[in-house]
Motif scaffolding. Structure first.
Motif, PDB file in Angstrom:
ATOM      1  N   GLY A  66      -3.907   9.174  -0.032  1.00 59.81           N
ATOM      2  CA  GLY A  66      -4.255   8.824  -0.482  1.00 59.81           C
ATOM      3  C   GLY A  66      -4.839   8.770  -1.481  1.00 59.81           C
ATOM      4  N   MET A  74      -1.633   6.369  -5.299  1.00 61.23           N
ATOM      5  CA  MET A  74      -0.586   7.537  -4.875  1.00 61.23           C
ATOM      6  C   MET A  74      -0.617   8.268  -3.456  1.00 61.23           C
ATOM      7  N   SER A  75       0.444   8.120  -2.857  1.00 56.93           N
ATOM      8  CA  SER A  75      -0.357   8.851  -1.514  1.00 56.93           C
ATOM      9  C   SER A  75       1.067   9.875  -1.359  1.00 56.93           C
ATOM     10  N   GLY A 102      -6.820   7.097  -4.989  1.00 56.60           N
ATOM     11  CA  GLY A 102      -6.909   5.837  -6.154  1.00 56.60           C
ATOM     12  C   GLY A 102      -7.550   6.190  -7.594  1.00 56.60           C
ATOM     13  N   ASP A 116     -15.995   9.836  -2.023  1.00 58.55           N
ATOM     14  CA  ASP A 116     -15.483   9.457  -2.921  1.00 58.55           C
ATOM     15  C   ASP A 116     -16.487  10.424  -4.793  1.00 58.55           C
ATOM     16  N   TRP A 125      -8.861  -2.029  -1.371  1.00 57.54           N
ATOM     17  CA  TRP A 125      -9.253  -1.182  -3.038  1.00 57.54           C
ATOM     18  C   TRP A 125      -8.674  -2.158  -3.282  1.00 57.54           C
ATOM     19  N   LEU A 178      -8.230   7.898   0.655  1.00 55.91           N
ATOM     20  CA  LEU A 178      -8.170   8.013   2.231  1.00 55.91           C
ATOM     21  C   LEU A 178      -7.145   8.737   2.971  1.00 55.91           C
ATOM     22  N   GLY A 183     -11.316   6.504  -5.316  1.00 61.50           N
ATOM     23  CA  GLY A 183     -11.557   6.526  -3.887  1.00 61.50           C
ATOM     24  C   GLY A 183     -10.197   7.809  -3.005  1.00 61.50           C
ATOM     25  N   SER A 185       0.900  -1.114  -0.103  1.00 53.89           N
ATOM     26  CA  SER A 185      -0.356  -0.309  -0.260  1.00 53.89           C
ATOM     27  C   SER A 185       0.780   1.068  -0.213  1.00 53.89           C
ATOM     28  N   THR A 186       0.259   1.978  -0.724  1.00 58.30           N
ATOM     29  CA  THR A 186       1.629   3.276  -1.110  1.00 58.30           C
ATOM     30  C   THR A 186       1.215   4.416   0.379  1.00 58.30           C
ATOM     31  N   ASN A 187       0.074   4.251   1.191  1.00 60.03           N
ATOM     32  CA  ASN A 187       0.299   4.868   2.337  1.00 60.03           C
ATOM     33  C   ASN A 187       1.248   4.486   3.321  1.00 60.03           C
ATOM     34  N   GLN A 216     -11.877   3.182   2.977  1.00 62.70           N
ATOM     35  CA  GLN A 216     -11.561   3.512   3.437  1.00 62.70           C
ATOM     36  C   GLN A 216     -12.742   2.325   4.943  1.00 62.70           C
ATOM     37  N   LYS A 245     -18.378   4.760  -9.034  1.00 60.16           N
ATOM     38  CA  LYS A 245     -16.986   5.563  -8.509  1.00 60.16           C
ATOM     39  C   LYS A 245     -15.701   5.954  -9.284  1.00 60.16           C
ATOM     40  N   LYS A 247      -1.536  -4.676  -1.478  1.00 60.07           N
ATOM     41  CA  LYS A 247      -2.857  -4.477  -0.397  1.00 60.07           C
ATOM     42  C   LYS A 247      -3.199  -2.983  -0.069  1.00 60.07           C
ATOM     43  N   GLY A 248      -4.168  -2.739  -1.209  1.00 59.42           N
ATOM     44  CA  GLY A 248      -4.687  -1.394  -1.389  1.00 59.42           C
ATOM     45  C   GLY A 248      -5.524  -1.190  -0.233  1.00 59.42           C
TER      46      GLY A 248
HETATM   47  C1  BTN Z   1     -11.695   4.396  -0.465  1.00 61.15           C
HETATM   48  O1  BTN Z   1     -12.450   3.049  -0.051  1.00 61.15           O
HETATM   49  O2  BTN Z   1     -12.700   4.966  -1.232  1.00 61.15           O
HETATM   50  C2  BTN Z   1     -10.670   5.064  -0.927  1.00 61.15           C
HETATM   51  C3  BTN Z   1      -9.641   4.441  -1.526  1.00 61.15           C
HETATM   52  C4  BTN Z   1      -8.059   4.723  -1.251  1.00 61.15           C
HETATM   53  C5  BTN Z   1      -6.436   3.707  -1.910  1.00 61.15           C
HETATM   54  C6  BTN Z   1      -6.016   4.201  -2.061  1.00 61.15           C
HETATM   55  S1  BTN Z   1      -4.147   4.109  -3.618  1.00 61.15           S
HETATM   56  C7  BTN Z   1      -3.245   4.794  -2.543  1.00 61.15           C
HETATM   57  C8  BTN Z   1      -3.250   4.636  -1.628  1.00 61.15           C
HETATM   58  N1  BTN Z   1      -2.933   3.236  -0.600  1.00 61.15           N
HETATM   59  C9  BTN Z   1      -3.265   2.844  -0.359  1.00 61.15           C
HETATM   60  O3  BTN Z   1      -3.497   1.805   0.095  1.00 61.15           O
HETATM   61  N2  BTN Z   1      -4.946   3.076  -0.023  1.00 61.15           N
HETATM   62  C10 BTN Z   1      -5.389   4.467  -1.055  1.00 61.15           C
END
Ligand code: BTN
Length: 267
Positions: free
Chosen positions: A145, A74-75, A147, A118, A64, A130, A128, A29-31, A59, A125, A55-56
């Protein structure tokens, strides 16, 4: 084609957002990458992009979905020492506003915001967001974060009815680099407003795109023992980024996305 850092930099008009960019082939995950980075005192506005996320994070603990080489995952690292905690939730609305304005300028399509952040196009959608608050080395920071489904041609079965991409709505491929630089440019402008406490201006613009106002919701209040299902209508967004819900008796409840469990939004 992989994301080209130089092309992003060419489109940048920012002072600090995205002035340092790291592009990874693959990560969980970039976060999480940004959180690790903050512990090494990276510079404010540093951006991490991944071509592939295994493992994106979404919320409310959801996962994700992103598609290798087609999505943007990206984050951004944003230091927030001087931002009061109670206005931090509005920062995440500000990100939604910036991304929707950027997507609109690149694609010429209309993008709506569903509270909290969103981004929808044609009711589906496309992005997203985060935002996660952290404290490390006695500094407060926010991981922003983002996406975006950019050039995705199709989606897994469980997302088919709710997700779309810029490619699907625009009928052509879009430059991910151009979208990223446009987001950074817009976000920095809005961030400066945020920093100068011009929150009302941000919330007003957010509200003009927000399709949640006027919708009925069902929610359970967090942080109390009361597990009763409440229902009401979203009447407005407060200056702190909460939704204001009015129930059938006319009583108001203020719900913050991080403080309250929103069971469902009925559309
Ligand atoms: C949502 O559930 O709507 C939020 C999604 C956020 C996704 C992004 S992708 C880049 C960053 N890294 C993550 O693991 N999540 C956010």
């Amino acid at each position: 084609m992989n994301i080209d850092r130089k092309l992003i930099q060419k489109g940048l008009k920012t002072d600090f957002m995205g002035r340092k960019i790291l592009i990874l082939d693959k990560t969980g995950s970039t976060n999480l990458e940004v959180k690790k980075m903050a512990r090494n005192k990276e510079q404010d506005g540093t951006l991490i992009i991944a071509e592939e996320q295994s493992k994106g994070k979404g919320q409310l603990g959801r996962s994700w979905f992103s598609s290798k080489g087609e999505s943007i995952s990206m984050s951004l690292l944003v230091y927030a020492d001087e931002i009061r905690n109670e206005i931090l939730p509005t920062l995440s609305l500000a990100v939604g506003l910036a991304v929707s304005e950027a997507l609109e300028s690149v694609t010429k399509k209309k993008f709506d915001l569903k509270w909290p952040n969103d981004i929808l196009v044609n009711g589906m959608k496309v992005c997203g967001i985060l935002c996660e608050k952290f404290i490390a080395l006695e500094r407060k920071f926010v991981v922003v974060g983002i996406g975006i489904n950019v050039n995705n041609r199709e989606f897994p079965e469980d997302l088919k009815n709710t997700a779309t991409s810029l490619f699907i709505v625009g009928g052509r491929l879009f430059s991910r680099e151009m979208i990223i630089s446009s987001i950074l440019n817009k976000f920095e402008q809005i961030y400066y407003k945020f920093y100068k406490n011009e929150i009302k201006n941000i919330i007003d613009k957010y509200k003009s795109r927000c399709i949640s106002i006027g919708k009925n919701i069902e929610f359970v209040k967090n942080g109390t023992n009361d597990k009763t299902k409440n229902t009401g209508t979203i009447s407005d967004i407060s200056c702190l980024g909460e939704i204001i819900v009015i129930d059938k008796n006319g009583d108001k409840t203020y719900l913050n996305s991080s403080q309250s469990i929103l069971k469902s939004v009925i559309f």
